[in-house]
Each structure stands twice: as C-alpha cells, then as structure tokens.
Design a protein around this motif. Structure first.
Motif, PDB file in Angstrom:
ATOM      1  N   SER A 180       1.101  -1.398   0.178  1.00 35.64           N
ATOM      2  CA  SER A 180       0.203  -0.104   0.352  1.00 35.64           C
ATOM      3  C   SER A 180       0.665   1.156  -0.360  1.00 35.64           C
ATOM      4  N   ILE A 181       1.824   1.004   0.652  1.00 33.85           N
ATOM      5  CA  ILE A 181       2.930   2.445   0.589  1.00 33.85           C
ATOM      6  C   ILE A 181       3.897   2.495  -0.474  1.00 33.85           C
ATOM      7  N   LEU A 200       3.314 -14.106  -4.390  1.00 32.46           N
ATOM      8  CA  LEU A 200       2.043 -13.801  -5.424  1.00 32.46           C
ATOM      9  C   LEU A 200       1.795 -12.759  -4.719  1.00 32.46           C
ATOM     10  N   THR A 201       1.783 -12.745  -3.954  1.00 34.60           N
ATOM     11  CA  THR A 201       0.747 -11.922  -3.259  1.00 34.60           C
ATOM     12  C   THR A 201       1.211  -9.422  -3.240  1.00 34.60           C
ATOM     13  N   MET A 202       2.378 -10.075  -3.314  1.00 36.77           N
ATOM     14  CA  MET A 202       2.828  -8.696  -2.954  1.00 36.77           C
ATOM     15  C   MET A 202       3.428  -8.076  -5.062  1.00 36.77           C
ATOM     16  N   ALA A 203       4.196  -9.390  -5.375  1.00 38.75           N
ATOM     17  CA  ALA A 203       4.600  -8.304  -6.943  1.00 38.75           C
ATOM     18  C   ALA A 203       3.711  -8.093  -8.236  1.00 38.75           C
ATOM     19  N   ASP A 204       4.483  -7.016  -9.102  1.00 34.60           N
ATOM     20  CA  ASP A 204       3.901  -6.610 -10.213  1.00 34.60           C
ATOM     21  C   ASP A 204       4.610  -7.931 -11.138  1.00 34.60           C
ATOM     22  N   LYS A 205       5.727  -7.702 -10.567  1.00 36.41           N
ATOM     23  CA  LYS A 205       6.557  -9.081 -11.372  1.00 36.41           C
ATOM     24  C   LYS A 205       7.540 -10.032 -10.538  1.00 36.41           C
ATOM     25  N   ILE A 206       7.939 -10.867 -10.880  1.00 36.79           N
ATOM     26  CA  ILE A 206       8.154 -11.474  -9.826  1.00 36.79           C
ATOM     27  C   ILE A 206       9.051 -12.381 -11.357  1.00 36.79           C
ATOM     28  N   ILE A 207      10.556 -12.175 -10.478  1.00 34.28           N
ATOM     29  CA  ILE A 207      12.349 -13.301 -10.611  1.00 34.28           C
ATOM     30  C   ILE A 207      12.756 -14.067 -10.314  1.00 34.28           C
ATOM     31  N   VAL A 208      11.858 -15.269 -10.561  1.00 33.41           N
ATOM     32  CA  VAL A 208      12.695 -16.797 -10.143  1.00 33.41           C
ATOM     33  C   VAL A 208      14.330 -16.855 -10.202  1.00 33.41           C
ATOM     34  N   MET A 209      14.585 -16.853  -9.128  1.00 34.07           N
ATOM     35  CA  MET A 209      16.215 -17.907  -9.449  1.00 34.07           C
ATOM     36  C   MET A 209      16.713 -18.476  -8.985  1.00 34.07           C
TER      37      MET A 209
END
Length: 337
Positions: A180-181, A200-209
């Motif tokens: 939210s901030i 999953l709940t926070m990101a616009d984009k996930i970079i899986v490493m």
C-alpha cells in the motif's frame, strides 16, 4: 519504445571459485514492485547488494534511467534500503532513527521535522515516535526501518527479506501495508524473498532465480499458471509431478486444485489421507486404475469442504479423478520427483 527505469545487464559475480551470479539480465519499469524469488543460496541477496553498490560485480552493468551506476558508491545511487534485521540505532528514538539520514544530507530542521512526521504517518506510527527500538515490537521496528528508507525520497527502494523475522500474522499485515505504501508513493521497489506467497501477493513482476541464474520472469499469474520449467512449477505453489515414457522421457504436472473428482469415468483412486487446510481439504490419493501409467502413484487433490461433504469422502474410499488436458503442464526434461 521507452527505456526501462532500471536495467540489469549481464551481471556475474564470483567469490573465489564459487559462481554466485551467472549472466543476470532483466529490466524493471518505473513504479513496479518486483520480487527476486528463489531458494536460499540462489544469488538473490548478492544481486540486491550489487544493485545497492555494497558488492562489485565481476562483469555487467546496472543502468538507472540510462545512467550507468555500476562503478558508483552506494551514496550516489539514490535508493532506500530495508534489511531483514531492521538495523535501527538502539540508542535513538523512532523519530531520531528516521531523522538520521536527513541530518546526514544536511536537510534543514523544519523540513526534516515535516518529512519525519510524514513518514511516521505513512507507516501509522506517529504515537510511538519517542520510543526506542527496544520498546517496539518486531513489526513496529520494521515499519520504522521502512519509514527511514522512504523519508529520504529515494528513486527506488530495496527490501532484503524484510518480513522473514516476523510471525505469520504480523507478516501478512505488513505485506499489505508495504504494498500500500509503495503504491501511495509510486516508488519502484525490489524485494528479495524466498517466500512464494509473499511474491505472489505483493509483486507486479516476479524474477525466479536458482543456482545463480534467472529461470523465469513474469507476472504472478504467469509464473503460477505457466511455469516454464519443472523447478518453477515445483517451487511456486503445490503441484503433482510425474515422469512418463511416451516415446521419450518427459515430465508432466498438474496443480492439486485443477484435478476433478467424479462418480464415474476417469482414474479409479483410493483416498489414503485427508488433511484439513482451513479454506480447503487436501487429499492424498493412490491411483488404482490397472492400465494407467499412473498406477500406484500418489496424487494430491485440493477440494472445498462442500465437495468433501457432498461426496461423503473418508479414508479408504474409492473415487474417480480426471486430469483436464488444458491444465496439464508438460516438460521435455525428466526430473527427480
């Protein structure tokens, strides 16, 4: 096409003979919330430290709005950072901790006070401004650390596993608050996490490493619904995975919630175990269908409480399951399952 806000180009890092990062490439857009997600030791924190200037890469470049940051010290990169350990000064109040960076930047007293109070309001902690870190809960300390980072009005924000030291309830609340901030400020944010639910709940984009490399980049929906490798499929969420011989070795997978049960038709299976998971039940079934390549394989199936009730399911029951073709993921490589 406009240039990306932050561009990570061919970043590699070795510690002696250990390869910590291998040719890392991705772009981040302005105002995006990006999660670097992967197991411990995959290189995500090393990458965050390189972006911050706390580590030097062996190769590659970091560009911020087209400007090369790679050789600049941390003080010239214009970012805020929040660590897992909070890193608050124990002898300073919450107010003074937030004010500290502004004092270092020679911000005038009146503006300092305004910015500190604004940051405290943002994290809903005005009432504890005169308390010391030792008098605050873990969640409050982390919010003070976040307020300290954003009070400097940085161009981007780096979060290094900021929630991992907190208990589950506080973690869930802070997930919502941090996002939210971030949206309120419109600040580009990169967060390191090994927690798939956080990503999953926070990101616009996930970079899986994994193993020093980027395995997949995508939205949470893309990463969950269209994992490009067995590793991603298995790391994000729960999944059934089997190796089969169909001319050549391959792996196929399906998520437990996508399996259907029916009174007739499909694969005959026996209920081995029923586990209550709150919002749903997870069943472990043993496939009994004689001519199926899955015979004697265990299958996880997620069902609502109503479905369990409707079918009056209990351990030892025989039921039929269907694996909808459009939900089955197929991979050419064979994996250990």
């Amino acid at each position: 096409m406009s240039q990306p806000f932050l561009s990570i180009q061919n970043i590699s890092k070795n510690f002696g003979h250990f390869n910590a990062l291998n040719q890392i490439n991705f772009d981040i857009n302005k105002n995006e919330f990006v999660c670097l997600l992967g197991p411990s030791g995959c290189g995500k924190t090393t990458l965050l430290r390189i972006i911050a200037g706390l580590e030097e890469p062996n190769n590659g470049s970091i560009l911020l709005e087209g400007k090369d940051l790679t050789s600049l010290p941390p003080s010239q990169r214009d970012f805020g950072i929040v660590f897992q350990s909070y890193a608050l000064f124990p002898n300073l109040t919450a107010y003074q901790n937030i004010e500290y960076g502004l004092k270092n930047r020679k911000v005038r007293s009146k503006e300092r006070n305004e910015r500190v109070l604004e940051a405290l309001k943002l994290v809903d902690l005005v009432e504890i401004k005169n308390k010391y870190p030792g008098q605050l809960s873990g969640g409050q300390q982390q919010r003070v650390a976040l307020a300290r980072a954003v009070a400097l009005s940085p161009k981007f924000l780096l979060l290094d596993e900021p929630l991992s030291a907190l208990d589950a309830k506080v973690r869930e609340k802070l997930r919502y608050e941090i996002r939210s901030i971030q949206e309120t400020l419109g600040i580009t944010t990169i967060m390191v996490t090994h927690d798939q639910e956080e990503a999953l709940t926070m990101a616009d984009k996930i970079i899986v490493m994994n193993n020093a490399e980027v395995i997949q980049v995508g939205t949470p929906e893309e990463i969950y619904d269209q994992p490009k490798s067995p590793f991603v499929a298995d790391f994000i969420g729960s999944i059934n995975m089997w190796n089969t011989e169909r001319g050549k070795s391959q792996t196929f997978a399906i998520r437990p919630e996508h399996i259907e049960i029916s009174k007739e038709g499909g694969l005959l299976s026996e209920v081995e175990h029923i586990e209550f998971r709150g919002a749903f039940y997870r069943l472990k079934l043993m496939v009994r269908e004689a001519d199926s390549p899955l015979k004697d394989e265990i299958v996880k199936v997620d069902l609502s409480a109503q479905m369990i009730d409707n079918h009056q399911l209990k351990k030892g029951d025989l039921i039929n399951i269907n694996l909808p073709e459009n939900q089955v993921l197929t991979y050419k490589e064979q994996v250990v399952v």
